[in-house]
Design a protein around this motif. Structure first.
Motif, PDB file in Angstrom:
ATOM      1  N   LEU A 122     -50.981  63.487 -26.776  1.00 28.28           N
ATOM      2  CA  LEU A 122     -51.007  62.728 -28.024  1.00 28.28           C
ATOM      3  C   LEU A 122     -50.513  63.557 -29.209  1.00 28.28           C
ATOM      4  O   LEU A 122     -50.073  62.999 -30.217  1.00 28.28           O
ATOM      5  N   CYS A 123     -50.585  64.876 -29.099  1.00 25.99           N
ATOM      6  CA  CYS A 123     -50.140  65.758 -30.185  1.00 25.99           C
ATOM      7  C   CYS A 123     -48.625  65.949 -30.184  1.00 25.99           C
ATOM      8  O   CYS A 123     -48.078  66.426 -31.185  1.00 25.99           O
ATOM      9  N   CYS A 124     -47.965  65.636 -29.093  1.00 24.67           N
ATOM     10  CA  CYS A 124     -46.532  65.922 -28.961  1.00 24.67           C
ATOM     11  C   CYS A 124     -45.690  64.790 -29.529  1.00 24.67           C
ATOM     12  O   CYS A 124     -46.095  63.628 -29.550  1.00 24.67           O
ATOM     13  N   ASP A 125     -44.482  65.141 -29.973  1.00 29.45           N
ATOM     14  CA  ASP A 125     -43.589  64.160 -30.583  1.00 29.45           C
ATOM     15  C   ASP A 125     -42.979  63.223 -29.559  1.00 29.45           C
ATOM     16  O   ASP A 125     -42.822  62.028 -29.814  1.00 29.45           O
ATOM     17  N   ILE A 126     -42.580  63.759 -28.420  1.00 32.42           N
ATOM     18  CA  ILE A 126     -41.894  63.010 -27.385  1.00 32.42           C
ATOM     19  C   ILE A 126     -42.638  63.209 -26.072  1.00 32.42           C
ATOM     20  O   ILE A 126     -43.086  64.314 -25.774  1.00 32.42           O
ATOM     21  N   VAL A 127     -42.761  62.129 -25.289  1.00 34.27           N
ATOM     22  CA  VAL A 127     -43.448  62.208 -24.001  1.00 34.27           C
ATOM     23  C   VAL A 127     -42.485  61.775 -22.901  1.00 34.27           C
ATOM     24  O   VAL A 127     -42.034  60.625 -22.862  1.00 34.27           O
TER      25      VAL A 127
ATOM     26  N   VAL B 206     -55.773  48.510 -25.094  1.00 37.54           N
ATOM     27  CA  VAL B 206     -55.363  49.434 -24.031  1.00 37.54           C
ATOM     28  C   VAL B 206     -56.108  50.755 -24.181  1.00 37.54           C
ATOM     29  O   VAL B 206     -56.605  51.323 -23.200  1.00 37.54           O
ATOM     30  N   ALA B 207     -56.203  51.250 -25.409  1.00 39.93           N
ATOM     31  CA  ALA B 207     -56.940  52.488 -25.658  1.00 39.93           C
ATOM     32  C   ALA B 207     -58.395  52.341 -25.218  1.00 39.93           C
ATOM     33  O   ALA B 207     -58.949  53.228 -24.559  1.00 39.93           O
ATOM     34  N   LYS B 208     -59.003  51.232 -25.559  1.00 38.38           N
ATOM     35  CA  LYS B 208     -60.406  51.024 -25.188  1.00 38.38           C
ATOM     36  C   LYS B 208     -60.576  50.906 -23.678  1.00 38.38           C
ATOM     37  O   LYS B 208     -61.577  51.377 -23.123  1.00 38.38           O
TER      38      LYS B 208
ATOM     39  N   ALA C 181     -47.230  56.036 -15.142  1.00 40.05           N
ATOM     40  CA  ALA C 181     -46.243  56.383 -16.165  1.00 40.05           C
ATOM     41  C   ALA C 181     -45.500  55.140 -16.637  1.00 40.05           C
ATOM     42  O   ALA C 181     -45.255  54.975 -17.843  1.00 40.05           O
ATOM     43  N   ASP C 182     -45.153  54.253 -15.709  1.00 39.82           N
ATOM     44  CA  ASP C 182     -44.457  53.024 -16.100  1.00 39.82           C
ATOM     45  C   ASP C 182     -45.348  52.142 -16.975  1.00 39.82           C
ATOM     46  O   ASP C 182     -44.870  51.533 -17.949  1.00 39.82           O
ATOM     47  N   ASP C 183     -46.636  52.069 -16.654  1.00 37.12           N
ATOM     48  CA  ASP C 183     -47.570  51.308 -17.497  1.00 37.12           C
ATOM     49  C   ASP C 183     -47.586  51.879 -18.913  1.00 37.12           C
ATOM     50  O   ASP C 183     -47.502  51.140 -19.897  1.00 37.12           O
ATOM     51  N   MET C 184     -47.680  53.204 -19.014  1.00 38.47           N
ATOM     52  CA  MET C 184     -47.800  53.826 -20.336  1.00 38.47           C
ATOM     53  C   MET C 184     -46.496  53.785 -21.107  1.00 38.47           C
ATOM     54  O   MET C 184     -46.504  53.784 -22.337  1.00 38.47           O
ATOM     55  N   LYS C 185     -45.390  53.708 -20.411  1.00 34.17           N
ATOM     56  CA  LYS C 185     -44.116  53.476 -21.103  1.00 34.17           C
ATOM     57  C   LYS C 185     -44.103  52.072 -21.695  1.00 34.17           C
ATOM     58  O   LYS C 185     -43.673  51.857 -22.838  1.00 34.17           O
ATOM     59  N   GLY C 186     -44.604  51.120 -20.937  1.00 29.78           N
ATOM     60  CA  GLY C 186     -44.677  49.755 -21.432  1.00 29.78           C
ATOM     61  C   GLY C 186     -45.562  49.620 -22.659  1.00 29.78           C
ATOM     62  O   GLY C 186     -45.288  48.804 -23.546  1.00 29.78           O
ATOM     63  N   TRP C 187     -46.620  50.451 -22.723  1.00 32.64           N
ATOM     64  CA  TRP C 187     -47.531  50.406 -23.865  1.00 32.64           C
ATOM     65  C   TRP C 187     -47.083  51.309 -25.004  1.00 32.64           C
ATOM     66  O   TRP C 187     -47.723  51.331 -26.052  1.00 32.64           O
ATOM     67  N   GLY C 188     -46.002  52.057 -24.820  1.00 30.11           N
ATOM     68  CA  GLY C 188     -45.424  52.806 -25.931  1.00 30.11           C
ATOM     69  C   GLY C 188     -45.787  54.274 -26.013  1.00 30.11           C
ATOM     70  O   GLY C 188     -45.291  54.969 -26.896  1.00 30.11           O
TER      71      GLY C 188
ATOM     72  N   VAL D 114     -45.252  56.637 -23.572  1.00 32.71           N
ATOM     73  CA  VAL D 114     -44.221  57.425 -22.886  1.00 32.71           C
ATOM     74  C   VAL D 114     -42.841  56.967 -23.339  1.00 32.71           C
ATOM     75  O   VAL D 114     -42.558  55.766 -23.393  1.00 32.71           O
ATOM     76  N   ASN D 115     -41.979  57.936 -23.669  1.00 30.46           N
ATOM     77  CA  ASN D 115     -40.609  57.610 -24.065  1.00 30.46           C
ATOM     78  C   ASN D 115     -39.705  57.330 -22.879  1.00 30.46           C
ATOM     79  O   ASN D 115     -38.921  56.381 -22.895  1.00 30.46           O
ATOM     80  N   GLU D 116     -39.787  58.184 -21.852  1.00 29.85           N
ATOM     81  CA  GLU D 116     -38.918  58.037 -20.687  1.00 29.85           C
ATOM     82  C   GLU D 116     -39.703  58.360 -19.423  1.00 29.85           C
ATOM     83  O   GLU D 116     -40.529  59.278 -19.419  1.00 29.85           O
ATOM     84  N   VAL D 117     -39.414  57.615 -18.357  1.00 33.42           N
ATOM     85  CA  VAL D 117     -39.943  57.914 -17.021  1.00 33.42           C
ATOM     86  C   VAL D 117     -38.752  58.328 -16.164  1.00 33.42           C
ATOM     87  O   VAL D 117     -37.748  57.617 -16.102  1.00 33.42           O
ATOM     88  N   VAL D 118     -38.862  59.487 -15.524  1.00 27.62           N
ATOM     89  CA  VAL D 118     -37.755  60.003 -14.709  1.00 27.62           C
ATOM     90  C   VAL D 118     -38.278  60.362 -13.324  1.00 27.62           C
ATOM     91  O   VAL D 118     -39.485  60.505 -13.111  1.00 27.62           O
ATOM     92  N   ALA D 119     -37.360  60.526 -12.403  1.00 27.34           N
ATOM     93  CA  ALA D 119     -37.744  60.991 -11.074  1.00 27.34           C
ATOM     94  C   ALA D 119     -38.416  62.347 -11.186  1.00 27.34           C
ATOM     95  O   ALA D 119     -38.064  63.159 -12.045  1.00 27.34           O
ATOM     96  N   ASP D 120     -39.393  62.588 -10.323  1.00 24.46           N
ATOM     97  CA  ASP D 120     -40.155  63.835 -10.410  1.00 24.46           C
ATOM     98  C   ASP D 120     -39.248  65.064 -10.455  1.00 24.46           C
ATOM     99  O   ASP D 120     -39.461  65.982 -11.254  1.00 24.46           O
TER     100      ASP D 120
END
Length: 256
Positions: free
Chosen positions: A113-118, A153-155, A166-173, A175-181
């Motif tokens: 949560l402290c980082c600019d980009i996830v 969602v937070a609650k 990761a895909d769920d959290m990208k949908g909720w905003g 995560v910026n990008e989901v990539v292959a491991d």
């Protein structure tokens, strides 16, 4: 120490290396990362910072076996130190990237949560987890998470202690990008290098205005932005950028 630091090009990497303990944060790890960030904030060779982990977890939070140990008289306890680290990371004057390689919970989520980009590996999962052990968050789990994702969602994350994909959290905003491991480290490095090509002065001022905007009225936020621009008009970087534009060349920013 269980944390490694490295400069790769103009990107500083902080890697949690305690995989058998799910990269749970000890006092020594917090102190190490704090020292590194303090050194890098004024280091012209570091233009962006990536935080990641090794093994199956990005970070499972604080090491509950040691986090409650009392501090010596006159010294800060674990909570003081981890909050200081989060404050430093949140306000760091250069772009920060969380490269989330696996499970992230509690204090690990608060670091994200402290980082600019996830950026997240496809196998990564995100949760709060404090409620699973009757622990209350102290680094932003309840205070900042509802600013990053919808309140319900937070609650859900706070109350259930469950982790979402990761895909769920990208949908909720969050995560910026989901990539292959296997592509996570390379993508984080490439993004950090992209940031490094920009004026560090511009990025620092943009980050400050953006971070403070949510706590201001729209009019006050716009006034802050205008004042930052007025100050920036005195800088080398804006003049260099304009010269480079006219001459159709790459600008050579200096950060002042």
């Amino acid at each position: 120490m269980s944390v490694s630091q490295a400069k790769k090009g103009r990107v500083g990497w902080i890697t949690l290396e305690r995989p058998k303990a799910m990269n749970a944060l000890s006092r020594e790890m917090i102190e190490s990362m704090t020292t590194t960030l303090l050194a890098w904030q004024d280091d012209p060779e570091v233009r962006a910072v990536v935080i990641t982990g090794t093994g199956p977890a990005f970070c499972a939070g604080a090491d509950l076996k040691t986090a409650g140990a009392p501090a010596a008289p006159g010294e800060k306890d674990f909570l003081d130190r981890i909050v200081d680290f989060f404050d430093l990371l949140r306000a760091f004057p250069k772009p920060t990237i969380a490269a989330v390689n696996g499970l992230t919970l509690a204090g690990g989520m608060e670091a994200v949560l402290c980082c600019d980009i996830v950026l997240a590996a496809r196998s990564a999962r995100f949760g709060d987890g404090h409620s699973n052990f009757g622990v209350f968050p102290g680094g932003g789990g309840a205070a900042i998470l509802p600013r990053k994702v919808p309140a319900n969602v937070a609650k859900y994350l706070l109350f259930t202690g469950d982790a979402l994909s990761a895909d769920d959290m990208k949908g909720w905003g969050l995560v910026n990008e989901v990539v292959a491991d296997a592509e996570l480290a390379g993508r984080a490095q490439a993004l950090g290098e992209k940031f490094a090509q920009k004026s560090p002065l511009v990025l620092c001022k943009m980050k400050q205005v953006a971070n403070e905007a949510a706590d201001k009225s729209q009019a006050d936020a716009l006034r802050h932005e205008l004042l930052a621009l007025r100050d920036h008009q005195r800088s080398w970087d804006i003049q260099e950028g304009l010269r480079a534009f006219v001459k159709k060349r790459e600008p050579q920013f200096k950060g002042y």
